[in-house]
Design an enzyme around this catalytic site. Sequence first.
Site, PDB file in Angstrom:
ATOM      1  N   HIS A  51       0.852  -1.182   0.000  1.00  0.00           N
ATOM      2  CA  HIS A  51       0.000   0.000   0.000  1.00  0.00           C
ATOM      3  C   HIS A  51       0.893   1.238   0.000  1.00  0.00           C
ATOM      4  CE1 HIS A  51      -3.894  -1.966   1.758  1.00  0.00           C
ATOM      5  NE2 HIS A  51      -3.310  -2.741   0.862  1.00  0.00           N
TER       6      HIS A  51
ATOM      7  N   GLU B   2       1.109   3.888   1.937  1.00  0.00           N
ATOM      8  CA  GLU B   2       1.712   4.274   3.210  1.00  0.00           C
ATOM      9  C   GLU B   2       2.853   3.337   3.587  1.00  0.00           C
ATOM     10  OE1 GLU B   2      -2.760   5.283   3.506  1.00  0.00           O
ATOM     11  OE2 GLU B   2      -1.521   3.706   2.628  1.00  0.00           O
TER      12      GLU B   2
ATOM     13  N   CYS C  77      -5.841   2.343   5.892  1.00  0.00           N
ATOM     14  CA  CYS C  77      -6.551   1.094   6.200  1.00  0.00           C
ATOM     15  C   CYS C  77      -5.982   0.508   7.495  1.00  0.00           C
ATOM     16  CB  CYS C  77      -6.377   0.103   5.038  1.00  0.00           C
ATOM     17  SG  CYS C  77      -4.743  -0.677   4.979  1.00  0.00           S
TER      18      CYS C  77
ATOM     19  N   CYS D  50      -2.184  -0.396   7.228  1.00  0.00           N
ATOM     20  CA  CYS D  50      -1.339   0.792   7.173  1.00  0.00           C
ATOM     21  C   CYS D  50      -1.339   1.521   8.510  1.00  0.00           C
ATOM     22  CB  CYS D  50      -1.788   1.712   6.044  1.00  0.00           C
ATOM     23  SG  CYS D  50      -1.490   0.988   4.413  1.00  0.00           S
TER      24      CYS D  50
END
Length: 158
Positions: free
Chosen positions: A55, A57, A85, A88
């Site tokens: 992801h 991040e 999320c 993350c």
Amino acid sequence: MEAPNPEFMREAIRLSIEKMQAGYGGPFGAVVVKDGQIIARGFNQVTSTHDPTCHAEVDAIRKACTALGTFQLDECDLYTSCEPCPMCLGAIYWARPRRVFYGNTKQDAAAIGFDDQFIYEELDKPLSDRHIPMVELLRAEAGAGFRAWERHEGKTEY
């Protein structure tokens, strides 16, 4: 503490669009800032790398930690195009940045098919009731690693 800089958020947003359109993954971008400078850029690469953990991040955190030679982002800010999320969010808390700024909300993400609510709900359930079974196995044997860590003289606390 300095005020948030909209230009850093604009860079995260730019990455989210540019890298999504280039076929890397979903529309998510992030930057890590220290001392008023971007030290790392990250973007979603889940589908292009076949890595469900890539992801924006997490990508930005990994790159920033490498650039700084540390596993903590003290005195750093994270700007991300979307509210993080659960995965993350966990990575953010482990990395310990000073602040997080986000653009889209998790409700905005859910509206376009990125709904993480089921993960939040799973975290609230007892292990025995989760969708993916969580089964304890060989706890006594696994404890050997923890006992070795307790005795290890060269460990770095974190």
